[in-house]
Scaffold this active site. Structure first.
Site, PDB file in Angstrom:
ATOM      1  N   HIS A  62       8.091   9.334  -7.730  1.00 31.93           N
ATOM      2  CA  HIS A  62       7.744   8.255  -8.655  1.00 31.93           C
ATOM      3  C   HIS A  62       7.343   8.760 -10.025  1.00 31.93           C
ATOM      4  O   HIS A  62       6.883   9.893 -10.192  1.00 31.93           O
ATOM      5  CB  HIS A  62       6.576   7.439  -8.071  1.00 31.93           C
ATOM      6  CG  HIS A  62       6.889   6.824  -6.744  1.00 31.93           C
ATOM      7  ND1 HIS A  62       5.919   6.409  -5.866  1.00 31.93           N
ATOM      8  CD2 HIS A  62       8.066   6.561  -6.123  1.00 31.93           C
ATOM      9  CE1 HIS A  62       6.491   5.932  -4.771  1.00 31.93           C
ATOM     10  NE2 HIS A  62       7.796   6.007  -4.906  1.00 31.93           N
ATOM     11  N   LYS A  72      -0.991  13.160 -13.791  1.00 30.68           N
ATOM     12  CA  LYS A  72      -1.793  12.913 -12.584  1.00 30.68           C
ATOM     13  C   LYS A  72      -2.497  14.194 -12.148  1.00 30.68           C
ATOM     14  O   LYS A  72      -1.936  15.281 -12.236  1.00 30.68           O
ATOM     15  CB  LYS A  72      -0.888  12.417 -11.448  1.00 30.68           C
ATOM     16  CG  LYS A  72      -0.252  11.066 -11.719  1.00 30.68           C
ATOM     17  CD  LYS A  72       0.894  10.755 -10.796  1.00 30.68           C
ATOM     18  CE  LYS A  72       1.607   9.488 -11.264  1.00 30.68           C
ATOM     19  NZ  LYS A  72       2.900   9.298 -10.583  1.00 30.68           N
ATOM     20  N   TYR A 132      -5.885  10.415  -6.686  1.00 28.34           N
ATOM     21  CA  TYR A 132      -5.396  11.058  -7.907  1.00 28.34           C
ATOM     22  C   TYR A 132      -5.772  10.266  -9.150  1.00 28.34           C
ATOM     23  O   TYR A 132      -5.776   9.042  -9.143  1.00 28.34           O
ATOM     24  CB  TYR A 132      -3.883  11.313  -7.847  1.00 28.34           C
ATOM     25  CG  TYR A 132      -3.027  10.158  -7.437  1.00 28.34           C
ATOM     26  CD1 TYR A 132      -2.923   9.785  -6.093  1.00 28.34           C
ATOM     27  CD2 TYR A 132      -2.285   9.445  -8.360  1.00 28.34           C
ATOM     28  CE1 TYR A 132      -2.122   8.729  -5.707  1.00 28.34           C
ATOM     29  CE2 TYR A 132      -1.471   8.395  -7.987  1.00 28.34           C
ATOM     30  CZ  TYR A 132      -1.395   8.034  -6.653  1.00 28.34           C
ATOM     31  OH  TYR A 132      -0.603   6.989  -6.268  1.00 28.34           O
ATOM     32  N   ASP A 169      11.398   3.108  -1.912  1.00 27.37           N
ATOM     33  CA  ASP A 169      11.768   4.526  -1.921  1.00 27.37           C
ATOM     34  C   ASP A 169      13.086   4.763  -1.189  1.00 27.37           C
ATOM     35  O   ASP A 169      13.876   5.622  -1.559  1.00 27.37           O
ATOM     36  CB  ASP A 169      10.645   5.361  -1.302  1.00 27.37           C
ATOM     37  CG  ASP A 169       9.420   5.403  -2.209  1.00 27.37           C
ATOM     38  OD1 ASP A 169       8.357   5.845  -1.744  1.00 27.37           O
ATOM     39  OD2 ASP A 169       9.534   4.950  -3.370  1.00 27.37           O
TER      40      ASP A 169
HETATM   41  C1  LIG Z   1       0.857   2.756  -8.063  1.00 31.64           C
HETATM   42  C2  LIG Z   1       0.115   1.442  -8.031  1.00 31.64           C
HETATM   43  C3  LIG Z   1       0.433   0.454  -7.123  1.00 31.64           C
HETATM   44  N1  LIG Z   1      -0.257  -0.711  -7.132  1.00 31.64           N
HETATM   45  C4  LIG Z   1       0.099  -1.719  -6.109  1.00 31.64           C
HETATM   46  C5  LIG Z   1       1.547  -2.153  -6.144  1.00 31.64           C
HETATM   47  C6  LIG Z   1       1.871  -2.446  -4.699  1.00 31.64           C
HETATM   48  O1  LIG Z   1       1.527  -3.788  -4.387  1.00 31.64           O
HETATM   49  C7  LIG Z   1       0.935  -1.531  -3.911  1.00 31.64           C
HETATM   50  C8  LIG Z   1       1.632  -0.283  -3.378  1.00 31.64           C
HETATM   51  O2  LIG Z   1       2.333   0.309  -4.453  1.00 31.64           O
HETATM   52  P1  LIG Z   1       3.417   1.444  -4.168  1.00 31.64           P
HETATM   53  O3  LIG Z   1       4.228   1.088  -2.967  1.00 31.64           O
HETATM   54  O4  LIG Z   1       4.122   1.711  -5.479  1.00 31.64           O
HETATM   55  O5  LIG Z   1       2.480   2.684  -3.817  1.00 31.64           O
HETATM   56  P2  LIG Z   1       2.984   4.208  -3.575  1.00 31.64           P
HETATM   57  O6  LIG Z   1       4.291   4.222  -2.874  1.00 31.64           O
HETATM   58  O7  LIG Z   1       1.831   4.924  -3.003  1.00 31.64           O
HETATM   59  O8  LIG Z   1       3.269   4.720  -5.061  1.00 31.64           O
HETATM   60  C9  LIG Z   1       2.481   5.716  -5.673  1.00 31.64           C
HETATM   61  O9  LIG Z   1       2.792   6.935  -5.047  1.00 31.64           O
HETATM   62  C10 LIG Z   1       3.290   7.988  -5.833  1.00 31.64           C
HETATM   63  C11 LIG Z   1       3.192   9.278  -5.068  1.00 31.64           C
HETATM   64  C12 LIG Z   1       2.699   8.084  -7.191  1.00 31.64           C
HETATM   65  O10 LIG Z   1       2.508   9.160  -7.768  1.00 31.64           O
HETATM   66  C13 LIG Z   1       2.441   6.834  -7.905  1.00 31.64           C
HETATM   67  O11 LIG Z   1       1.095   6.753  -8.364  1.00 31.64           O
HETATM   68  C14 LIG Z   1       2.746   5.614  -7.154  1.00 31.64           C
HETATM   69  O12 LIG Z   1       4.106   5.330  -7.397  1.00 31.64           O
HETATM   70  O13 LIG Z   1      -0.093  -1.121  -4.836  1.00 31.64           O
HETATM   71  C15 LIG Z   1      -1.277  -0.973  -8.012  1.00 31.64           C
HETATM   72  O14 LIG Z   1      -1.873  -2.064  -7.998  1.00 31.64           O
HETATM   73  N2  LIG Z   1      -1.596  -0.018  -8.935  1.00 31.64           N
HETATM   74  C16 LIG Z   1      -0.949   1.196  -8.973  1.00 31.64           C
HETATM   75  O15 LIG Z   1      -1.296   2.061  -9.818  1.00 31.64           O
END
Ligand SMILES: Cc1cn([C@H]2C[C@H](O)[C@@H](COP(=O)(O)OP(=O)(O)O[C@H]3O[C@H](C)C(=O)[C@H](O)[C@H]3O)O2)c(=O)[nH]c1=O
Length: 189
Positions: A62, A72, A132, A169
């Site tokens: 991401h 980060k 992070y 993803d």
């Molecule tokens: C990233 C983020 C997400 N969200 C909400 C959006 C979705 O409803 C939920 C899960 O989000 P997501 O599926 O994008 O989460 P990850 O798959 O853990 O994504 C993260 O994981 C990788 C490793 C990263 O480095 C990034 O910070 C980020 O992309 O949290 C938020 O409200 N704020 C945020 O900053």
């Protein structure tokens, strides 16, 4: 504070001192002045904290596109994970190259991932927590991904089976199909 360089300029491994006694341990997980003394002066504005239930859960690769790009500072709050950064700064001598580091609560190591890099990780234990700091706020419209198994990057995740992935993803594009969001600011040959 120990600092260890990696083959990707700007991606460094930091290990804060940890004080142990009969109760357990204590460490300053982030100290702005200590990082500034190492030449790392980043204005972090948001902390993220995610829990992944299964070992083999993979989140990534991401990044946020400009003007909401994020640096980060990544650490493992519980369990263990393999953390990866990929250089996507066009013109960089390490463009498309990756580095991976095992992070665990026990070793207390942290990975600094600058702007212009993809970030992803795969968990090595059940109920692993990643924490992070981010240098920019979440900007959903700028949230972007590259597929974790992009053959042009060739990351060895050390997977024993197919990873647990989000739908986002699982459907992520290849790096070659993305616009050039980041330009390398170093000296060109
Ligand atoms: C990233 C983020 C997400 N969200 C909400 C959006 C979705 O409803 C939920 C899960 O989000 P997501 O599926 O994008 O989460 P990850 O798959 O853990 O994504 C993260 O994981 C990788 C490793 C990263 O480095 C990034 O910070 C980020 O992309 O949290 C938020 O409200 N704020 C945020 O900053």
């Amino acid at each position: 504070m120990e600092i260890e360089q990696t083959p990707l300029s700007g991606v460094v491994i930091l290990t804060p001192p940890r004080f142990r006694d009969h109760r357990g341990s204590f460490s300053e997980s982030w100290n702005r002045q200590r990082l500034a003394d190492l030449g790392i002066d980043i204005d972090f504005v948001q902390d993220n904290h995610s829990l992944s239930h299964e070992a083999g859960t993979l989140r990534g690769l991401h990044f946020q596109t400009p003007p909401h790009a994020q640096a980060k500072l990544v650490r493992c709050g519980r369990g263990a994970l393999f953390d990866v950064a990929v250089d996507i700064r066009h013109g960089s001598p390490t463009y498309g190259h990756w580095v991976g580091v095992e992070l665990s609560f026990d070793d207390g190591r942290q990975l600094l991932v600058p702007e212009g890099f993809l970030h992803g990780f795969v968990t090595r234990q059940a109920d692993t927590e990643i924490i992070y700091k981010c240098s920019n706020y979440y900007a959903p419209d700028c949230d972007a991904a590259v597929r974790y198994d992009d053959p042009d990057i060739g990351i060895d995740w050390g997977l024993e089976a197919s990873p647990v992935l989000s739908e986002k993803d699982a459907a992520a594009p290849r790096l070659r199909d993305l616009p050039a969001y980041f330009e390398w600011e170093g000296e060109r040959d």
